[in-house]
Write a protein that holds these residues in place. Sequence first.
Motif, mmCIF file in Angstrom:
data_model
loop_
_atom_site.group_PDB
_atom_site.id
_atom_site.type_symbol
_atom_site.label_atom_id
_atom_site.label_comp_id
_atom_site.label_asym_id
_atom_site.label_seq_id
_atom_site.Cartn_x
_atom_site.Cartn_y
_atom_site.Cartn_z
ATOM 1 N N MET A 105 2.291 -0.223 -6.206
ATOM 2 C CA MET A 105 2.646 -1.387 -5.392
ATOM 3 C C MET A 105 1.824 -1.405 -4.115
ATOM 4 N N GLY A 106 1.568 -2.605 -3.604
ATOM 5 C CA GLY A 106 0.926 -2.752 -2.312
ATOM 6 C C GLY A 106 1.896 -2.394 -1.198
ATOM 7 N N VAL A 137 10.325 -3.360 -4.059
ATOM 8 C CA VAL A 137 10.690 -2.812 -5.364
ATOM 9 C C VAL A 137 11.733 -3.699 -6.031
ATOM 10 N N SER A 138 12.732 -4.131 -5.292
ATOM 11 C CA SER A 138 13.823 -4.923 -5.872
ATOM 12 C C SER A 138 13.343 -6.255 -6.440
ATOM 13 N N GLU A 139 12.214 -6.759 -5.953
ATOM 14 C CA GLU A 139 11.688 -8.039 -6.427
ATOM 15 C C GLU A 139 10.606 -7.875 -7.491
ATOM 16 N N VAL A 158 6.790 5.132 -9.702
ATOM 17 C CA VAL A 158 6.457 3.970 -8.876
ATOM 18 C C VAL A 158 5.937 4.505 -7.550
ATOM 19 N N ILE A 159 4.716 4.102 -7.185
ATOM 20 C CA ILE A 159 4.143 4.558 -5.912
ATOM 21 C C ILE A 159 3.662 3.360 -5.116
ATOM 22 N N ARG A 160 3.539 3.573 -3.823
ATOM 23 C CA ARG A 160 3.079 2.529 -2.921
ATOM 24 C C ARG A 160 1.763 2.984 -2.304
ATOM 25 N N GLY A 191 -1.470 -6.599 -4.986
ATOM 26 C CA GLY A 191 -0.335 -6.836 -5.864
ATOM 27 C C GLY A 191 0.177 -5.573 -6.514
ATOM 28 N N THR A 192 1.210 -5.757 -7.316
ATOM 29 C CA THR A 192 1.803 -4.660 -8.067
ATOM 30 C C THR A 192 1.160 -4.624 -9.442
#
Length: 114
Positions: free
Chosen positions: A58-59, A64-66, A80-82, A88-89
């Motif tokens: 993810m950017g 995360v919830s969206e 899941v990493i940022r 974008g994701t």
Amino acid sequence: MAFRSVIERNVARPLMRLVTMGSAPIMQQLHLEERLLRRTSDNWCILNEGTAPPTIVMGVSGKVSELVEIQPVLRDGVQVIRRFSGGGTVIVDQGTVFVTFMLLPGCSRFLATS
């Protein structure tokens, strides 16, 4: 056709350093990118040919919830990493080829455009 070389125009092009990572984990690549961005003043091209296991990246401002279906991710154990930058994701895996360009301000004028 009018072709003028770099020498004829008296323009020096900046160097670009190349890093090839084979199939490094995406987290390792992102850590390297951030270190290079913060600690060097060079232009970089980083190549990475796939990553395992499949990972959602993810950017910096993604929610995360969206953007992530939580239950399947938890069920399947998907990481899941940022990343530290925007964007974008995406879902990445061993079939993903990564090419990162990190350019100093003003260097993009040397890129070819169509």
